[in-house]
Structures are given as C-alpha cells and as structure tokens.
Design an enzyme around this catalytic site. Structure first.
Site, short mmCIF file in Angstrom:
data_model
loop_
_atom_site.label_atom_id
_atom_site.label_comp_id
_atom_site.label_asym_id
_atom_site.label_seq_id
_atom_site.Cartn_x
_atom_site.Cartn_y
_atom_site.Cartn_z
N ASP A 43 0.76 -1.37 0.28
CA ASP A 43 0.04 0.00 -0.15
C ASP A 43 0.71 1.29 -0.03
O ASP A 43 1.94 1.31 -0.84
CB ASP A 43 -0.78 0.09 1.31
CG ASP A 43 -1.91 1.10 1.13
OD1 ASP A 43 -3.01 0.67 0.51
OD2 ASP A 43 -2.05 1.93 1.59
N TRP A 71 -12.90 4.23 -3.13
CA TRP A 71 -12.22 4.33 -1.83
C TRP A 71 -11.66 5.72 -1.73
O TRP A 71 -11.96 6.20 -0.39
CB TRP A 71 -10.84 3.57 -1.71
CG TRP A 71 -9.79 3.72 -0.83
CD1 TRP A 71 -8.56 4.33 -1.11
CD2 TRP A 71 -9.92 4.05 0.56
NE1 TRP A 71 -7.52 4.72 -0.15
CE2 TRP A 71 -8.49 4.52 1.11
CE3 TRP A 71 -10.89 4.06 1.47
CZ2 TRP A 71 -8.19 4.82 2.50
CZ3 TRP A 71 -10.67 4.43 2.81
CH2 TRP A 71 -9.38 4.47 3.41
N ASP A 77 -7.62 -8.27 -4.17
CA ASP A 77 -7.47 -7.03 -3.65
C ASP A 77 -8.21 -6.27 -4.95
O ASP A 77 -7.54 -6.18 -5.90
CB ASP A 77 -6.03 -6.80 -3.51
CG ASP A 77 -6.02 -5.06 -3.30
OD1 ASP A 77 -6.96 -4.68 -2.69
OD2 ASP A 77 -4.88 -4.87 -3.60
N HIS A 93 -6.75 -6.92 0.42
CA HIS A 93 -5.84 -5.70 0.35
C HIS A 93 -4.65 -6.02 1.29
O HIS A 93 -3.65 -5.89 1.02
CB HIS A 93 -6.35 -4.60 0.58
CG HIS A 93 -5.63 -3.42 0.20
ND1 HIS A 93 -4.82 -3.13 -1.03
CD2 HIS A 93 -5.19 -2.40 1.03
CE1 HIS A 93 -4.04 -2.06 -0.80
NE2 HIS A 93 -4.19 -1.37 0.40
#
Length: 335
Positions: A144, A204, A285, A315
């Site tokens: 991430d 998101w 993901d 994720h």
C-alpha cells in the site's frame, strides 16, 4: 470550605482542558496515549523512537542487531501492528527487522492539520530514518502506501538495498490513469456513503473523504478475507482516540497522485534496476488488482523471479497470509 470549592473548580477546569486538548504535545500535534497500546494481541515489541523534522517517529527494531536487515513499511490506515505475525518469522531466521510507523499513524506523532502531510514529507522522514540508523544491505517488503514511500526510498538510496519485494501497491506516474479522480475536492460528510466489497481506488478515495467517521478497524476488516477478532480490530483503532488524531489517515488517499512527475523520475531508476525484485500481490484485492505486471515487465531485476499471486487474500495480505508470506520471503532472501 471555600478553599475546597476553589480546588474543585480548578480541577474541573483542568479536566475539561485535558479532555478538549487530548495528548496535544505542542500546538496542533497529538501523541496517542501509551495506555491505548497496552495488551494488544500479538504485539509485544519494544518501542523505539527517532525525532525527525520535529516529530517523534516510532519504529520497531527486532532481531539480532548485527543481522541482515529487513525493512517493512505499512500503508493506509494501518501501522506496524500489521506486521506482527511476520516479524517473528524474520527474527527467527536471523534478520534484524525494522518496521516504522508513518507520520500520523501508529505510535508516531499526529499533526491535526491535513496541510502538515505530504507525499514528500513521508518520504523525507523514512529517508532520514534509514540514514540515521545507517541501514545497509537491506531486503525490503512494502505494501500500500509502504510501496509509494518505500520504492522512492529505494530509488533515492539504491546502494542501501540488496533486494525488494512489494505487495498490493504501486508507484503512480500518470501512465494509464486517464479518468481517475485526482485531488481532495470531497469535503462534505455523507452518512449514506458505502464502501462496496469490491471497491476500486476511486470509490475508496470518495469514501475516505466523505464518510463522517473514518474507522481504521472497519477498513482493515473490509480489506481482509478472514474475520478479524474484536481485539484485533480494536488494535487497529488504538492509534486514533478521536477525529483529531485522524488527519493523516484522512488526507493520505488524496495524496496518492501528488508526485506523478517525481515518480516518473523514480521509474527511470527502477527500469535500470538489476537487483532481485519480487511481486507478491493478492488474488482478491480490488484496489491494486492488475498492478503487478508493470513491475514484472519493466524492472530488469524482476525477470525470472518467483512472483506469486497470494491466494485467499484481500488488500491487507499481511492479515490474511502473514506468516506464509514471511516464510516465502525468507526463502527468497536466502536463495
């Protein structure tokens, strides 16, 4: 009686002040009370701190001090707790394992003003941490935001790294990103906003800026295949007692594409990277799905590597497959 009454009034005023200001260590900067981190399941690691750019930055430093170094960097809105099941695997294999908390996350300080956060600022802090600890010959795993920051650290300090692995991350430079939302124009809370199970980045981003309360524990559960125990969810919420501590978690999604030009320069370094480079993305993901081929194709060091698609993982693959992933990485490090 008058003296007692005066003392009571003063005590009440002080209690109100403390309640309203929280652990405000200096104007506009909060530090999560240590009591919030007591007895977290699976997190029995010693805290270490460096003061960088006026902030106290927390990091874990586990394993033999003279062992080969592994650098692990978390993303949004998690913290070093995300690596709790992976750290023992590296330590048992003889690695010195360094796991920082980004500014605004975990046990690191938390400016309350969104303007105090930037992509470059996070990068500068990790660069300084690596330099001040004089970390050399590192292996790394980034996920991430850990990849957005960590890959830039790699390209700016290539001689410090031996090999790099990434999972569920990217290094956006604008290529193939037409139509994606850029900016922080979402400011109005919307109680009807929902985050679908298969949300992509745009969804998101909208959610992160419009949901009235951004809850880290909920998001970690959203981003895992396995059901998280209630005390694990509480551990992800621990760094954020209230909204004043959440500015970093709120603003970081809007900064993902704030360094496209600089990232483009970083890609020129990666496109000459000859050292081993591994991708370990998840099969479930929806945020970064399909991001690994670019790394596999464009980075010379990725050729012939045993890239994997981690099965039954969302994720936050460290939660779904942490120990398994760590064992795979140790084997790769030692091959």
């Amino acid at each position: 009686m008058k003296a007692i009454r005066t003392i009571s009034i003063i005590a009440a005023i002080m209690a109100t002040f403390i309640s309203s200001h929280g652990d405000e260590i200096k104007p506009g900067v909060y530090r999560t009370p240590e009591a919030r981190f007591e007895n977290l399941p699976g997190y029995n690691f010693e805290a270490n701190y460096q003061y960088i750019d006026g902030y106290r930055i927390h990091y874990l430093d586990e394993g033999p001090v003279n062992g080969p170094v592994v650098l692990l960097i978390h993303g949004e809105p998690s913290w070093s707790y995300l690596y709790r099941t992976m750290i023992p695997v590296f330590v048992n294999a003889g690695y010195r394992t360094i796991v920082p908390d980004l500014l605004g996350f975990g046990k690191s300080d938390k400016p309350a003003d969104r303007a105090n956060y930037s992509y470059e600022g996070q990068l500068d802090i990790i660069n300084q941490l690596v330099t001040e600890l004089d970390l050399q010959e590192m292996s790394a795993f980034f996920q991430d935001w850990g990849g957005l920051v960590g890959l830039r650290v790699v390209t700016e300090n290539p001689d410090r790294f031996l090999r790099v692995a990434i999972g569920n991350t990217g290094l956006p430079d604008g290529e193939g990103e037409d139509g994606l939302i850029i900016g922080s124009q979402f400011t109005t809370p919307n109680s009807d906003i929902r985050l679908p199970p298969d949300a992509g980045f745009n969804q998101w981003l909208v959610y992160s800026q419009t949901v009235p309360e951004l809850e880290a524990g909920f998001l970690l559960q959203w981003g895992t295949v396995n059901d998280l125990a209630s005390d694990v969810i509480a551990a992800y919420n621990a760094p954020f007692p209230d909204a004043r501590y959440m500015a970093g978690a709120r603003v970081m999604p809007t900064l993902v594409r704030s360094q496209l030009a600089s990232n483009r320069e970083a890609w020129t370094v990666l496109e000459d990277w000859q050292k081993p480079f591994l991708t370990a993305f998840s099969d479930s993901d929806s945020i970064t799905n399909g991001g690994d081929p670019r790394f596999q194709t464009n980075i010379p060091g990725a050729a012939g590597q045993p890239h994997i698609l981690v099965e039954s993982a969302h994720h936050f693959l460290q939660e779904d497959k942490g120990e398994e992933l760590a064992r795979y990485l140790v084997e790769w490090f030692q091959d």
